[in-house]
Design an enzyme around this catalytic site. Sequence first.
Site, PDB file in Angstrom:
ATOM      1  N   ASP A 285      30.668 -21.077  -4.660  1.00 53.77           N
ATOM      2  CA  ASP A 285      31.268 -20.209  -5.669  1.00 53.77           C
ATOM      3  C   ASP A 285      32.775 -20.438  -5.617  1.00 53.77           C
ATOM      4  OD1 ASP A 285      32.205 -18.212  -7.287  1.00 53.77           O
ATOM      5  OD2 ASP A 285      31.301 -16.558  -6.194  1.00 53.77           O
ATOM      6  N   ASP A 533      22.768 -15.692 -11.363  1.00 55.68           N
ATOM      7  CA  ASP A 533      24.143 -16.041 -11.024  1.00 55.68           C
ATOM      8  C   ASP A 533      24.304 -15.925  -9.504  1.00 55.68           C
ATOM      9  OD1 ASP A 533      26.812 -16.661 -11.313  1.00 55.68           O
ATOM     10  OD2 ASP A 533      27.349 -14.852 -12.420  1.00 55.68           O
ATOM     11  N   ARG A 592      23.372 -20.752 -12.221  1.00 55.00           N
ATOM     12  CA  ARG A 592      24.678 -21.348 -11.922  1.00 55.00           C
ATOM     13  C   ARG A 592      24.539 -22.434 -10.864  1.00 55.00           C
ATOM     14  NH1 ARG A 592      29.959 -17.825 -10.208  1.00 55.00           N
ATOM     15  NH2 ARG A 592      28.890 -17.748  -8.185  1.00 55.00           N
ATOM     16  N   ASP A 608      32.591 -20.567 -13.903  1.00 62.98           N
ATOM     17  CA  ASP A 608      33.694 -19.681 -14.265  1.00 62.98           C
ATOM     18  C   ASP A 608      34.936 -20.477 -14.662  1.00 62.98           C
ATOM     19  OD1 ASP A 608      31.965 -17.666 -13.655  1.00 62.98           O
ATOM     20  OD2 ASP A 608      32.799 -17.268 -11.678  1.00 62.98           O
TER      21      ASP A 608
END
Length: 933
Positions: A285, A533, A592, A608
Amino acid sequence: MAAFPQRMAPILTLWLAVCLSGALAVERANFKTCDQSAFCKRQRALNPGQSPYRALLETMELTNSRLTLQLKNDKNKVRLLLELYRLQGNITRVKINELKPLKPRYEVPDVLIREPPTEPLSLLSQDANGVVLSLGAESQRVIVSALPFRLDIMEGRDVLLSLNSRGLLAFEHLRIRKDTFSYLITGTLASVWNNVKSVFSRQADRETEEANLEDEAMLDEKDEEGMWDETFKSFTDTKPNGPTAVGLDFSLPGVEHVYGIPEHADSLRLKTTDNGDPYRLYNLDVFQYELDNPMALYGSVPVMLAHNAQRTTGMFWLNAAETWVDISSNTAGKGSSETPQTDVRWFSESGIIDVFIMLGPTPKDVFSQYASLTGTQAFPLLAALAYHQCRWNYNDQEDVLSVDAGFDEHDIPYDFIWLDIEHTDGKRYFTWDTNKFPTPKEMLQGLMDKKRKMVTIVDPHIKVDSSYKIHNEIKSQGFYTKNKDGGDYEGWCWPGSAGYPDFTREDMRAWWASMFAYDQYEGSMENLYTWNDMNEPSIFNGPEITMHKDSKHGEWEHRDLHNLYGFYVQKATAEGLIQRSGGVERPFVLTRAFFAGSQRYGAVWTGDNAAEWSHLKISIPMCLSMGLVGIAFCGADVGGFFKSPSSELLVRWYQTGAYQPFFRAHAHLDTTRREPWLFGPENTALIREVVRQRYSLLPYWYQQFYHTYHTGHPVMRPLWVEYPQDPATYTLEDEFLIGRDLLVHPVTEEGATGVTAYLPGKEEVWFDVHTFQKHNGGQNLYIPVTMSSIPVFQRGGSIIPRKLRVRRSSSCMEHDPYTLYVALSHQRAAEGELYIDDGHTFNFEKREFIHRRLSFANNNLSSVNLAPEAHFSTLSTIERIVMVGATRPTKATLKTADGQMSQLEFDFDASMSVLTLRKPGMNAGTDWTVMLQ
């Protein structure tokens, strides 16, 4: 914050501050460089040269389909087992493992769709230096050289690919730690046993002598820093199995261009890494990622394609541990006599070497070869190819209904509205905030009445709360991932303290799937779909914002399978959506995190991103790279997730996103609202127009996904895929093809007044889809642009179906008529297809569809059945035929399947050579012919 333990408050406060600000770039210090990764540093410290490995030819065994032989490391005496297979479809598989490991090493399950079928291998020659094997295909063979070990795949006199040609094979064998009691006992017993044997036998056989030498060499090996534990920032990674890394080099003579290994925010053509870090594959992430660097992002597909004008080949490195990829090249300049070559080196932290070499020879052959291993893109709902409206977060039911009404008021179609984490009861997934969403079924029914759908987020971090049913059931069944000491692993994410289900367990995935049943997921209905996600997994207080590597999934450490976690989450979710309908309805699941094979379970987005022009530009090569490795259903957040776009950037992003496979607008909680009608009437009209263009092209998009479901060919593809012998296409990444027949060059520069598009194919002709202006291929074309422009061209020689009656959603257009756009080639011919099914069930697998070939030749346009054994009916007709590059006929006659003839009305625009046949009216699922005279 009061509910959180005091020691954790600073961590979550900092994370929330960073996320809500949307102003900071990636904090690089949170993520390792190669020098901070002990195994990467060890592997990279090896220099090309004499390999310590030799092939023991006397151990070779050859069956009909499998070669095995042992490799021996002359430095530490450890033996490896090499297996070589010739697979159907021109694929060679090479596996290397320890011959006798102390314990089994991890081999990746569930990614291959089956055990790949093999083809015969045959021995051509053998001597003291090596062996030569036939690969079955004409003039293809494998040469295994003994000292040092090397493997070359040849075709005729040409080397297609070499393994260990630079001598960088490195395989860290399992061993016992020297400062442990076990090591001391092992060393003592080995010494005693050798003394006993010397007393009773002066003549030890050669095998026993070599075993003794191996024991002694292993015991004498030196430990290096980071082999048994490793510290990064405040995190210490214990390594009970010690050093387990594997690495291998590959050489590609004649190759200058390599592609693939997503996900990276980088160029389409992969760069050399000689002067920087390797490309990293480790699902993370990464907050507001930077562009043009090899840092790891959310997903990892360890597949690389190599291309030149003569051939395309592929490498699939089947390893789910942290992996780095080095690329170097001796690219020769013009006039140089040196043959260009690209060298690639893969190294992973654990597991084995298991590599599939896909020998093409064409790009589409490589796509099909890879698809035969990991499957093809799931065939999506037709509605999933339409427009999606999302933000973090639509506040409540009234907000949802207001946004829904806004699309109708401004005559902009959409199919899905999305809800992010705030719709839940305190970040407890499978629940609703009863204050904000008191009657979710009523809300969903209102959408269903308009033939629209909703997506809610279901993340894999589960709030640790004894009053939460999901947590209690996972805990009671022992389904949580464990920490190194055997307790349930806990980390911090949006709910606060969270557990992480062990999705590697089949029984856990089955339970998770069962939670999507309508009687389990309260408030859900058949028009509710799912978004996974944070499934890297993202853990705010974990090393590199993810799970500790020494946590446990059964007998395996997380380090062994980290990159598979998101794959398993999406797999379980997709299976849940299928099961809730009794296997009738196709699912839609966005993820994701992803790995090889994730294409089988749904869509992927690029994470993102930010409302910056550079992020708009990079969305093109990022999605192109995914398509090259099987993930065809890719998109980027339209408008950028972080920050607030200018009206110009937002319009340009809509124009780009409308021509990418997954078309969703999404925005951060802290950004200003940006529904399409909030930027003034002029910009609303521009966005409306391009969204309507998307809807009119849905028949073509759907047809392309039907093909990729069967072939593995990308939907959105680089130009070199269709023009593999044209070097001008090899580095293009600001334009792309949809299928074969639509070329798109989005406007991605602020204030642009023109773009230069390359139109490929010297024998081709291209038509501007908006003006019908004709352009010859094989040229760079300057195109003046205004804010309403998005340059799109249809290839001459193609037929593309559209639906021009755009309604509020795709389902509302189901029975609407088609317009056929026929773009003629220089030879005055064209071909295309029309595919129709119900758009949402698996009935197409029961042959319930219409698939027709459309062709124009000798002044006749005809529709013939490509699937006579299939059965399906449609109410849609052909209401218009537009022929571009045509000449004026004297008359046009329609002949239908029953033999009836009728004259058709037509218009002809001589200035643009466009012939329009009006209201022919034949059913789209029948045979017919239009004859021009």
